[in-house]
Scaffold this active site. Structure first.
Site, PDB file in Angstrom:
ATOM      1  N   ASP A  45       6.542   3.916  -5.026  1.00  0.00           N
ATOM      2  CA  ASP A  45       5.856   3.831  -3.272  1.00  0.00           C
ATOM      3  C   ASP A  45       6.673   4.379  -1.645  1.00  0.00           C
ATOM      4  O   ASP A  45       6.450   5.036  -1.735  1.00  0.00           O
ATOM      5  CB  ASP A  45       5.815   1.529  -2.930  1.00  0.00           C
ATOM      6  CG  ASP A  45       5.252   1.093  -2.023  1.00  0.00           C
ATOM      7  OD1 ASP A  45       3.810   1.546  -1.884  1.00  0.00           O
ATOM      8  OD2 ASP A  45       5.831   0.796  -0.893  1.00  0.00           O
TER       9      ASP A  45
ATOM     10  N   PHE B 120      -2.044  -3.380  -2.763  1.00  0.00           N
ATOM     11  CA  PHE B 120      -1.497  -3.835  -3.325  1.00  0.00           C
ATOM     12  C   PHE B 120      -1.787  -4.112  -4.456  1.00  0.00           C
ATOM     13  O   PHE B 120      -2.464  -4.459  -4.919  1.00  0.00           O
ATOM     14  CB  PHE B 120      -0.805  -4.872  -2.613  1.00  0.00           C
ATOM     15  CG  PHE B 120       0.387  -5.377  -2.863  1.00  0.00           C
ATOM     16  CD1 PHE B 120       2.046  -4.952  -2.685  1.00  0.00           C
ATOM     17  CD2 PHE B 120       0.485  -6.622  -4.153  1.00  0.00           C
ATOM     18  CE1 PHE B 120       2.785  -5.364  -3.533  1.00  0.00           C
ATOM     19  CE2 PHE B 120       1.923  -7.175  -4.653  1.00  0.00           C
ATOM     20  CZ  PHE B 120       3.232  -6.932  -4.537  1.00  0.00           C
TER      21      PHE B 120
ATOM     22  N   LYS C 160       2.414   5.986  -5.558  1.00  0.00           N
ATOM     23  CA  LYS C 160       1.093   5.505  -3.664  1.00  0.00           C
ATOM     24  C   LYS C 160       2.398   6.412  -2.697  1.00  0.00           C
ATOM     25  O   LYS C 160       2.306   6.365  -1.501  1.00  0.00           O
ATOM     26  CB  LYS C 160       1.857   4.636  -3.021  1.00  0.00           C
ATOM     27  CG  LYS C 160       0.936   3.125  -3.358  1.00  0.00           C
ATOM     28  CD  LYS C 160       0.951   1.990  -2.661  1.00  0.00           C
ATOM     29  CE  LYS C 160       1.168   0.566  -3.652  1.00  0.00           C
ATOM     30  NZ  LYS C 160       1.431  -0.513  -2.747  1.00  0.00           N
TER      31      LYS C 160
ATOM     32  N   ASP D  17       8.167   1.274 -12.265  1.00  0.00           N
ATOM     33  CA  ASP D  17       6.218   0.674 -12.352  1.00  0.00           C
ATOM     34  C   ASP D  17       5.457   1.949 -11.010  1.00  0.00           C
ATOM     35  O   ASP D  17       4.469   1.780 -11.476  1.00  0.00           O
ATOM     36  CB  ASP D  17       6.164  -0.600 -12.639  1.00  0.00           C
ATOM     37  CG  ASP D  17       7.264  -1.480 -11.392  1.00  0.00           C
ATOM     38  OD1 ASP D  17       7.827  -0.126 -10.330  1.00  0.00           O
ATOM     39  OD2 ASP D  17       6.665  -3.175 -10.751  1.00  0.00           O
TER      40      ASP D  17
ATOM     41  N   ARG E  43       2.328 -10.664 -13.669  1.00  0.00           N
ATOM     42  CA  ARG E  43       2.985  -8.798 -15.004  1.00  0.00           C
ATOM     43  C   ARG E  43       1.942  -8.839 -15.949  1.00  0.00           C
ATOM     44  O   ARG E  43       1.988  -7.942 -16.567  1.00  0.00           O
ATOM     45  CB  ARG E  43       4.530  -9.665 -14.851  1.00  0.00           C
ATOM     46  CG  ARG E  43       5.457  -8.965 -14.123  1.00  0.00           C
ATOM     47  CD  ARG E  43       6.808  -8.722 -14.622  1.00  0.00           C
ATOM     48  NE  ARG E  43       7.416  -9.570 -13.101  1.00  0.00           N
ATOM     49  CZ  ARG E  43       7.976  -7.927 -12.239  1.00  0.00           C
ATOM     50  NH1 ARG E  43       8.197  -7.199 -12.445  1.00  0.00           N
ATOM     51  NH2 ARG E  43       8.835  -9.116 -11.421  1.00  0.00           N
TER      52      ARG E  43
ATOM     53  N   ASP F 125       4.067  -7.297 -10.222  1.00  0.00           N
ATOM     54  CA  ASP F 125       3.862  -8.366 -10.066  1.00  0.00           C
ATOM     55  C   ASP F 125       3.571  -8.398  -8.127  1.00  0.00           C
ATOM     56  O   ASP F 125       3.851  -7.966  -7.602  1.00  0.00           O
ATOM     57  CB  ASP F 125       5.150  -8.922  -9.930  1.00  0.00           C
ATOM     58  CG  ASP F 125       6.027  -8.977  -9.163  1.00  0.00           C
ATOM     59  OD1 ASP F 125       6.468  -7.148  -9.567  1.00  0.00           O
ATOM     60  OD2 ASP F 125       6.981  -9.699  -8.307  1.00  0.00           O
TER      61      ASP F 125
ATOM     62  N   LYS G 263      12.366  -5.514 -13.373  1.00  0.00           N
ATOM     63  CA  LYS G 263      11.340  -5.506 -14.641  1.00  0.00           C
ATOM     64  C   LYS G 263      10.210  -4.999 -14.280  1.00  0.00           C
ATOM     65  O   LYS G 263       9.435  -4.756 -15.657  1.00  0.00           O
ATOM     66  CB  LYS G 263      10.812  -7.726 -13.879  1.00  0.00           C
ATOM     67  CG  LYS G 263      12.026  -8.129 -14.190  1.00  0.00           C
ATOM     68  CD  LYS G 263      11.706  -9.758 -14.031  1.00  0.00           C
ATOM     69  CE  LYS G 263      12.820 -10.237 -13.155  1.00  0.00           C
ATOM     70  NZ  LYS G 263      12.050 -11.943 -12.455  1.00  0.00           N
ATOM     71  N   GLY G 264       9.636  -4.664 -13.518  1.00  0.00           N
ATOM     72  CA  GLY G 264       8.073  -4.050 -13.429  1.00  0.00           C
ATOM     73  C   GLY G 264       8.447  -2.855 -14.241  1.00  0.00           C
ATOM     74  O   GLY G 264       7.253  -2.729 -15.196  1.00  0.00           O
TER      75      GLY G 264
HETATM   76  P1  IMP Z   1       9.688   1.786  -3.091  1.00  0.00           P
HETATM   77  O1  IMP Z   1      11.479   1.404  -2.942  1.00  0.00           O
HETATM   78  O2  IMP Z   1       9.410   0.909  -2.103  1.00  0.00           O
HETATM   79  O3  IMP Z   1       9.149   2.951  -3.715  1.00  0.00           O
HETATM   80  O4  IMP Z   1       8.864   0.299  -4.410  1.00  0.00           O
HETATM   81  C1  IMP Z   1       9.417   0.332  -5.493  1.00  0.00           C
HETATM   82  C2  IMP Z   1       9.673  -1.280  -6.203  1.00  0.00           C
HETATM   83  O5  IMP Z   1       8.284  -1.902  -4.875  1.00  0.00           O
HETATM   84  C3  IMP Z   1       8.213  -1.149  -7.405  1.00  0.00           C
HETATM   85  O6  IMP Z   1       9.319  -0.970  -8.363  1.00  0.00           O
HETATM   86  C4  IMP Z   1       7.606  -2.194  -7.317  1.00  0.00           C
HETATM   87  O7  IMP Z   1       8.718  -3.244  -7.873  1.00  0.00           O
HETATM   88  C5  IMP Z   1       7.681  -2.370  -5.816  1.00  0.00           C
HETATM   89  N1  IMP Z   1       6.087  -2.169  -5.834  1.00  0.00           N
HETATM   90  C6  IMP Z   1       5.550  -1.168  -4.884  1.00  0.00           C
HETATM   91  N2  IMP Z   1       4.475  -1.365  -5.053  1.00  0.00           N
HETATM   92  C7  IMP Z   1       3.451  -2.018  -5.719  1.00  0.00           C
HETATM   93  C8  IMP Z   1       2.569  -3.141  -5.952  1.00  0.00           C
HETATM   94  O8  IMP Z   1       1.163  -2.326  -5.323  1.00  0.00           O
HETATM   95  N3  IMP Z   1       2.836  -4.502  -6.489  1.00  0.00           N
HETATM   96  C9  IMP Z   1       3.137  -4.193  -6.990  1.00  0.00           C
HETATM   97  N4  IMP Z   1       4.293  -3.985  -7.104  1.00  0.00           N
HETATM   98  C10 IMP Z   1       5.404  -2.975  -5.720  1.00  0.00           C
HETATM   99 MG    MG Z   2       8.504  -5.353  -8.462  1.00  0.00          MG
END
Ligand code: IMP
Ligand code: MG
Length: 180
Positions: A102, A151, A130, A99, A164, A158, A42-43
């Site tokens: 990370d 975060f 990030k 969104d 959100r 969210d 949803k992000g």
């Molecule tokens: P990744 O798979 O670790 O790159 O994470 C991606 C997903 O983690 C994003 O689509 C977000 O939904 C969530 N996410 C990562 N960091 C944050 C944050 O700081 N706040 C909120 N959601 C996050």
């Molecule tokens: Mg999320």
């Protein structure tokens, strides 16, 4: 909600400016290509809806629902596709909209799955990045803001399905998620 935020990182005005730039860049790069813009729900829903209104060329939209976090503030690394695309992407130019980038696990997985469907090209457009937390190497051609290892919530992002709808990006007070 406001009381749970320690600092506003990016205001509505900052966000609008960066999205105008991203929209102009994408419009120039994809003129005549009729790209398919794929939002990861949803992000990405707030970012995507603002972004596509700054894109001035014809494009198609689709969505995927992907889950990797549960109610925690750290990625489990275990990515699941809860809803796949409706459209056929063979031979098409794809832009995945997310969104936040990370660890890179979510986009690494989604990209590898979509690449196998015979696309012509595939690029990533992320609202936030990030870099300090990356464990999976992944390149985002279009990226809004680089942020530190904090975060953040709001503008689609969210914590446990909350925040959100904040119209800006803010740093969540650590005591809210410290035990998760
Ligand atoms: P990744 O798979 O670790 O790159 O994470 C991606 C997903 O983690 C994003 O689509 C977000 O939904 C969530 N996410 C990562 N960091 C944050 C944050 O700081 N706040 C909120 N959601 C996050
Ligand atoms: Mg999320």
């Amino acid at each position: 909600m406001k009381n749970d935020i320690t600092q506003v990182l990016h205001s509505q005005e900052d966000i609008e400016n960066i999205i105008s730039k991203l929209g102009a860049q994408i419009s120039a790069d994809y003129a005549c290509k009729n790209p398919i813009i794929i939002g990861i729900l949803k992000g990405s829903f707030v970012f995507m809806s603002d972004l596509v209104r700054k894109i001035t060329i014809p494009c198609q939209l689709d969505f995927m629902v992907v889950s990797s976090y549960g109610n925690s503030s750290k990625s489990s690394g275990d990515v699941k596709i809860l809803k796949d695309l409706d459209c056929d992407i063979q031979g098409r130019d794809i832009i995945i909209v997310e969104d936040i980038l990370d660890s890179g696990a979510t986009l690494g997985y989604v990209k590898s799955i979509l690449e196998k469907r015979g696309v012509n090209s595939i690029e990533i457009c992320t609202f936030l990045n990030k870099p300090a937390r990356r464990t999976v190497e992944i390149y985002a051609k279009y990226s809004g803001f680089d942020i530190q290892d904090q975060f953040v919530v709001g503008y689609g992002l969210d914590y446990a399905e909350k925040y959100r709808n904040l119209p800006y990006v803010g740093i969540l007070k650590p005591e809210i998620y410290v035990n998760n």
